[in-house]
Write an enzyme that holds these catalytic residues in place. Structure first.
Site, PDB file in Angstrom:
ATOM      1  N   SER A 139       8.645  -0.730 -19.883  1.00 28.58           N
ATOM      2  CA  SER A 139       8.903  -1.088 -21.282  1.00 28.58           C
ATOM      3  C   SER A 139       7.641  -0.821 -22.095  1.00 28.58           C
ATOM      4  O   SER A 139       6.526  -0.935 -21.564  1.00 28.58           O
ATOM      5  CB  SER A 139       9.258  -2.576 -21.384  1.00 28.58           C
ATOM      6  OG  SER A 139       9.188  -3.010 -22.731  1.00 28.58           O
ATOM      7  N   TYR A 152       6.460 -11.076 -19.129  1.00 25.54           N
ATOM      8  CA  TYR A 152       7.379  -9.930 -19.100  1.00 25.54           C
ATOM      9  C   TYR A 152       6.592  -8.629 -19.244  1.00 25.54           C
ATOM     10  O   TYR A 152       6.780  -7.680 -18.470  1.00 25.54           O
ATOM     11  CB  TYR A 152       8.402 -10.063 -20.231  1.00 25.54           C
ATOM     12  CG  TYR A 152       9.323  -8.859 -20.357  1.00 25.54           C
ATOM     13  CD1 TYR A 152      10.406  -8.699 -19.495  1.00 25.54           C
ATOM     14  CD2 TYR A 152       9.113  -7.886 -21.333  1.00 25.54           C
ATOM     15  CE1 TYR A 152      11.240  -7.597 -19.600  1.00 25.54           C
ATOM     16  CE2 TYR A 152       9.937  -6.787 -21.442  1.00 25.54           C
ATOM     17  CZ  TYR A 152      10.999  -6.648 -20.577  1.00 25.54           C
ATOM     18  OH  TYR A 152      11.823  -5.549 -20.672  1.00 25.54           O
TER      19      TYR A 152
HETATM   20  P1  NAP Z   1      20.952  -6.154 -19.514  1.00 31.28           P
HETATM   21  O1  NAP Z   1      21.929  -5.527 -20.423  1.00 31.28           O
HETATM   22  O2  NAP Z   1      20.728  -7.619 -19.535  1.00 31.28           O
HETATM   23  O3  NAP Z   1      21.278  -5.674 -18.024  1.00 31.28           O
HETATM   24  C1  NAP Z   1      20.532  -6.145 -16.936  1.00 31.28           C
HETATM   25  C2  NAP Z   1      21.200  -5.708 -15.643  1.00 31.28           C
HETATM   26  O4  NAP Z   1      20.451  -6.258 -14.562  1.00 31.28           O
HETATM   27  C3  NAP Z   1      22.619  -6.202 -15.526  1.00 31.28           C
HETATM   28  O5  NAP Z   1      23.399  -5.219 -14.908  1.00 31.28           O
HETATM   29  C4  NAP Z   1      22.490  -7.421 -14.631  1.00 31.28           C
HETATM   30  O6  NAP Z   1      23.718  -7.569 -13.929  1.00 31.28           O
HETATM   31  C5  NAP Z   1      21.359  -6.980 -13.724  1.00 31.28           C
HETATM   32  N1  NAP Z   1      20.680  -8.125 -13.133  1.00 31.28           N
HETATM   33  C6  NAP Z   1      20.140  -9.202 -13.778  1.00 31.28           C
HETATM   34  N2  NAP Z   1      19.671 -10.086 -12.892  1.00 31.28           N
HETATM   35  C7  NAP Z   1      19.903  -9.546 -11.662  1.00 31.28           C
HETATM   36  C8  NAP Z   1      19.661 -10.000 -10.342  1.00 31.28           C
HETATM   37  N3  NAP Z   1      19.074 -11.181 -10.098  1.00 31.28           N
HETATM   38  N4  NAP Z   1      20.042  -9.213  -9.317  1.00 31.28           N
HETATM   39  C9  NAP Z   1      20.654  -8.031  -9.544  1.00 31.28           C
HETATM   40  N5  NAP Z   1      20.903  -7.547 -10.765  1.00 31.28           N
HETATM   41  C10 NAP Z   1      20.540  -8.314 -11.816  1.00 31.28           C
HETATM   42  O7  NAP Z   1      19.495  -5.517 -19.729  1.00 31.28           O
HETATM   43  P2  NAP Z   1      19.018  -4.034 -20.103  1.00 31.28           P
HETATM   44  O8  NAP Z   1      18.470  -4.096 -21.468  1.00 31.28           O
HETATM   45  O9  NAP Z   1      20.041  -3.024 -19.754  1.00 31.28           O
HETATM   46  O10 NAP Z   1      17.777  -3.948 -19.114  1.00 31.28           O
HETATM   47  C11 NAP Z   1      17.655  -2.978 -18.104  1.00 31.28           C
HETATM   48  C12 NAP Z   1      16.180  -2.729 -17.871  1.00 31.28           C
HETATM   49  O11 NAP Z   1      15.601  -2.198 -19.068  1.00 31.28           O
HETATM   50  C13 NAP Z   1      15.371  -3.990 -17.561  1.00 31.28           C
HETATM   51  O12 NAP Z   1      14.441  -3.708 -16.542  1.00 31.28           O
HETATM   52  C14 NAP Z   1      14.659  -4.294 -18.858  1.00 31.28           C
HETATM   53  O13 NAP Z   1      13.458  -5.003 -18.656  1.00 31.28           O
HETATM   54  C15 NAP Z   1      14.416  -2.892 -19.367  1.00 31.28           C
HETATM   55  N6  NAP Z   1      14.159  -2.818 -20.820  1.00 31.28           N
HETATM   56  C16 NAP Z   1      15.098  -3.211 -21.729  1.00 31.28           C
HETATM   57  C17 NAP Z   1      14.827  -3.160 -23.079  1.00 31.28           C
HETATM   58  C18 NAP Z   1      15.802  -3.599 -24.115  1.00 31.28           C
HETATM   59  O14 NAP Z   1      15.387  -3.769 -25.279  1.00 31.28           O
HETATM   60  N7  NAP Z   1      17.078  -3.754 -23.790  1.00 31.28           N
HETATM   61  C19 NAP Z   1      13.571  -2.676 -23.517  1.00 31.28           C
HETATM   62  C20 NAP Z   1      12.633  -2.293 -22.578  1.00 31.28           C
HETATM   63  C21 NAP Z   1      12.942  -2.336 -21.231  1.00 31.28           C
HETATM   64  P3  NAP Z   1      24.313  -8.930 -13.317  1.00 31.28           P
HETATM   65  O15 NAP Z   1      24.174 -10.014 -14.342  1.00 31.28           O
HETATM   66  O16 NAP Z   1      25.721  -8.532 -13.012  1.00 31.28           O
HETATM   67  O17 NAP Z   1      23.517  -9.182 -12.083  1.00 31.28           O
END
Ligand code: NAP
Length: 260
Positions: A139, A152
């Site tokens: 990120s 984070y």
């Molecule tokens: P999201 O929509 O909340 O999705 C997170 C995913 O991780 C879901 O599929 C969730 O599925 C899974 N997950 C959560 N806890 C878990 C666990 N204990 N075991 C296995 N799977 C788990 O978030 P996202 O924004 O797509 O994030 C994806 C990645 O991008 C993350 O690493 C995040 O830090 C990074 N990121 C996001 C942003 C942003 O603004 N969105 C910015 C920078 C980086 P379940 O609940 O079904 O387990």
């Protein structure tokens, strides 16, 4: 030639679900990992129907060591898997003094421990095969303590560092490691962490983020920062860091730390 399978963590929604969709459309078979089996099954059914690829659903809570071990075993043993998308991650609300030991531990367990162990599980097989790709989702927060998401951001700085280090160690064995640094992107991550984004500046759409990340992937870029318009800024930062290298390997303390 058969395309390699792609194992995607955090595939039930958000960035991971879009990666699943994009790789399915490219004709790759998939292994989808997350906790919510129902959502994974719905996505898997849709992708099978729409693209004809084969999809395995592997439900796991990656913060639980026995469930993490199942995914590690799959990565070690399934020789069809040639790409790991290390995407599952969580954020947390509040500042450092509000965050609890449990929430900090959970965040580190998923964002650091699980991601590192999964990369470590697959790498020896990739090295033996002389090929394989690992995409680690970091990120921009990992570049900027100023965003005041200290724990984070530190996990995401770890992911960037790990990716850069793995690339240095493994590229000569044919392994490609990409760090992807999104900025704020519309997914469930905010709501899950209890962070209100209703008054935040406009963020990126998740499809745009993943498509840009895949352009970087196809170019074999090591660090992909989709929201960074002026690429020279990253090059300058990295060049400044590299310029430190000869300076920081000194046997004598710097003059300013000598008291006499
Ligand atoms: P999201 O929509 O909340 O999705 C997170 C995913 O991780 C879901 O599929 C969730 O599925 C899974 N997950 C959560 N806890 C878990 C666990 N204990 N075991 C296995 N799977 C788990 O978030 P996202 O924004 O797509 O994030 C994806 C990645 O991008 C993350 O690493 C995040 O830090 C990074 N990121 C996001 C942003 C942003 O603004 N969105 C910015 C920078 C980086 P379940 O609940 O079904 O387990």
């Amino acid at each position: 030639m058969t395309k390699s399978s792609v194992l995607i963590t955090g595939a039930s929604t958000g960035i991971g679900a879009v990666y699943a969709e994009r790789f399915a459309r490219r004709g790759h078979d998939l292994v989808l990992v997350a906790r919510d089996q129902t959502r994974l099954d719905i996505l898997a059914d849709r992708l099978r129907q729409e693209t004809g690829i084969s999809v395995d659903v592997l439900p796991a809570d990656l913060t639980l060591s026995d469930e993490l071990a199942t995914v590690e075993a799959r990565l070690r043993d399934d020789t069809r898997i040639g790409i790991l998308i290390n995407n599952a991650g969580i954020a947390q609300s509040g500042g450092f003094i509000e965050q609890t030991p449990d929430s900090i531990e959970r965040l580190i367990a998923l964002n650091i421990t699980a991601l590192t162990r999964l990369a470590s599980a697959v790498t020896p097989r990739f090295v033996q095969a002389g090929e394989g790709s690992i995409v680690n989702i970091s990120s921009v927060v990992g570049l900027a303590p100023e965003f005041t998401m200290s724990v984070y951001g530190a996990t995401k700085a770890f992911v960037l560092f790990l990716s850069q280090g793995m690339n240095l160690e493994l590229s000569s064995s044919g392994i490609y490691v990409q760090a992807v640094l999104p900025a704020g992107t519309y997914t469930e991550i905010w709501e899950r962490a209890g962070i209100d984004i209703s008054t935040s500046a406009r963020m990126m759409e998740v499809g745009e983020l993943v498509d840009a990340a895949l352009v970087g992937f196809d170019r074999r870029e090591l660090v992909t920062i989709p929201p960074l318009h002026n690429a020279a800024r990253w090059d300058a930062l990295d060049a400044a860091r590299q310029a430190l290298l000869s300076d920081i390997k000194q046997a004598e303390a710097a003059e300013r730390y000598k008291t006499v």
